[in-house]
Design a protein around this motif. Structure first.
Motif, PDB file in Angstrom:
ATOM      1  N   GLN A   1       0.831  -1.201   0.045  1.00 21.29           N
ATOM      2  CA  GLN A   1       0.028  -0.159  -0.027  1.00 21.29           C
ATOM      3  C   GLN A   1       0.931   1.145   0.162  1.00 21.29           C
ATOM      4  OE1 GLN A   1      -2.749   0.072   3.299  1.00 21.29           O
ATOM      5  NE2 GLN A   1      -3.897   1.862   2.540  1.00 21.29           N
ATOM      6  N   ALA A   2       1.893   1.399   0.954  1.00 23.52           N
ATOM      7  CA  ALA A   2       2.864   2.350   1.080  1.00 23.52           C
ATOM      8  C   ALA A   2       3.343   2.613  -0.220  1.00 23.52           C
ATOM      9  CB  ALA A   2       3.958   2.160   1.954  1.00 23.52           C
TER      10      ALA A   2
ATOM     11  N   GLN B   1       2.228   1.764  -3.203  1.00 26.27           N
ATOM     12  CA  GLN B   1       1.372   2.313  -4.260  1.00 26.27           C
ATOM     13  C   GLN B   1       1.058   3.856  -4.054  1.00 26.27           C
ATOM     14  OE1 GLN B   1      -0.082   0.556  -6.608  1.00 26.27           O
ATOM     15  NE2 GLN B   1      -1.373   2.083  -7.445  1.00 26.27           N
ATOM     16  N   ARG B   2       1.150   4.281  -2.605  1.00 26.80           N
ATOM     17  CA  ARG B   2       0.838   5.615  -2.402  1.00 26.80           C
ATOM     18  C   ARG B   2       2.051   6.448  -2.923  1.00 26.80           C
ATOM     19  NH1 ARG B   2      -1.430   5.587   3.894  1.00 26.80           N
ATOM     20  NH2 ARG B   2      -3.262   4.585   3.455  1.00 26.80           N
TER      21      ARG B   2
ATOM     22  N   GLN C   1       1.843   6.989  -6.507  1.00 23.25           N
ATOM     23  CA  GLN C   1       0.583   8.061  -6.846  1.00 23.25           C
ATOM     24  C   GLN C   1       1.304   9.262  -6.464  1.00 23.25           C
ATOM     25  OE1 GLN C   1      -2.590   7.369  -4.329  1.00 23.25           O
ATOM     26  NE2 GLN C   1      -3.333   5.636  -5.401  1.00 23.25           N
ATOM     27  N   VAL C   2       2.224   9.473  -5.501  1.00 23.96           N
ATOM     28  CA  VAL C   2       2.732  10.628  -5.103  1.00 23.96           C
ATOM     29  C   VAL C   2       3.777  11.174  -6.238  1.00 23.96           C
ATOM     30  CG1 VAL C   2       4.454  11.862  -3.751  1.00 23.96           C
ATOM     31  CG2 VAL C   2       2.569  10.718  -2.700  1.00 23.96           C
TER      32      VAL C   2
ATOM     33  N   HIS D   1       1.695  12.364  -9.063  1.00 24.27           N
ATOM     34  CA  HIS D   1       1.406  13.812  -8.793  1.00 24.27           C
ATOM     35  C   HIS D   1       2.589  14.916  -8.982  1.00 24.27           C
ATOM     36  CE1 HIS D   1      -2.181  12.257  -6.350  1.00 24.27           C
ATOM     37  NE2 HIS D   1      -2.264  11.986  -7.680  1.00 24.27           N
TER      38      HIS D   1
END
Length: 303
Positions: A221-222, A224-225, A228-229, A232
């Motif tokens: 999950q980390a 994946q985040r 995403q960051v 961005h």
């Protein structure tokens, strides 16, 4: 007369029997040993001690004749002439050589014939070759010298100093062997500790594997985040690049005209701040100057 006749008959009978026996022996011996022989001369250099008249002559170990005469060569005192009779069926050729060989452990010699294809004789006598016994005798001084050298080295090896060193080494080895049981116990203890440490490492590895398995969803999950960051940030960077590309002229005008004004404003602000700081210090030292006019400072100059 009758008695004399009996003696004569007995004597004739005995003579007849003896003659018959002699004829039988001659016939028997002639039928067995009747062979034709060729006579050869063999010249040996050096001593032939142990070789006698009547000694055997063999071809590759098979008896083929006898020695008939032995004498010193009258033409060369360093050679011995040996006359032998050899069976005519023996394959004596220009390559045949004769060697003296020992007959068992009796010390007697016999002549052994063999073929030497590398060399051939040019004279009628059979050529002689050094025997293994002669080679042994010729090498005997070297063997004795080598044996003396070995004995000398052995004496040096087993002198008192080396024997003392060996005794000391054996004593040290004995002392070391006495400490082997204790060393063996220490090694067993070390092996036991290593086994315990290995078991602990195995448990730690299993625990770490369980922790990793438990934390895998959080890690995914980390990850994946973070992805995403990163996406961005890439998008913001693209937008910033696009904005800079669109406002490049305005940014250049600002850096050309606006930055000097900002710099002058900053200098004036610093000067005003300095004046305000000085006024504040003055009021802190003398607050009454807000109500009264401050006295003039200086020195009166007389007229």
């Amino acid at each position: 007369m009758e008695r004399d006749a009996n003696y004569a008959a007995v004597g004739a009978f005995v003579l007849l029997i003896g003659l018959a026996a002699a004829v039988f022996v001659y016939w028997y011996s002639d039928s067995r040993d009747h062979k034709d022989y060729d006579r050869y001369e063999i010249y040996f250099t050096g001593s032939v001690s142990g070789l006698d008249k009547g000694a055997a002559v063999r071809y590759l170990g098979v008896g083929v004749g006898r020695v008939q005469n032995i004498r010193v060569d009258p033409r060369d005192s360093g050679r011995v002439q040996v006359v032998v009779d050899i069976d005519t069926t023996t394959p004596v050729s220009a390559h045949t050589v004769a060697q003296l060989q020992l007959q068992g452990v009796t010390g007697l010699l016999y002549i052994d014939l063999m073929e030497d294809r590398e060399n051939r004789r040019t004279a009628p006598p059979v050529r002689s070759a050094p025997s293994s016994f002669d080679v042994f005798l010729s090498s005997l001084p070297e063997l004795l010298a080598g044996a003396n050298h070995v004995v000398d080295r052995a004496q040096r090896l087993f002198d008192d100093k080396n024997l003392n060193s060996v005794s000391s080494a054996l004593a040290n080895l004995d002392a070391a062997s006495r400490g082997l049981p204790k060393i063996s116990q220490n090694l067993n203890a070390l092996v036991t500790e290593l086994r315990g440490a290995t078991a602990q490492l195995t448990d730690a590895a299993h625990t770490a594997r369980g922790t990793i398995e438990a934390a895998r969803p959080d890690v995914e999950q980390a990850t994946q985040r973070l992805r995403q960051v990163a996406d961005h940030l890439a998008s913001a960077s693209s937008e910033l690049d696009h904005m800079l590309a669109e406002n490049r002229q305005d940014i250049r005008a600002f850096t050309r005209d606006g930055l000097p004004e900002i710099e002058r404003f900053v200098r004036e602000g610093r000067a005003a701040a300095a004046d305000i700081r000085a006024l504040s210090n003055s009021l802190r030292e003398n607050p009454a100057q807000l109500l009264y006019e401050p006295q003039a400072r200086g020195v009166e100059i007389p007229k």
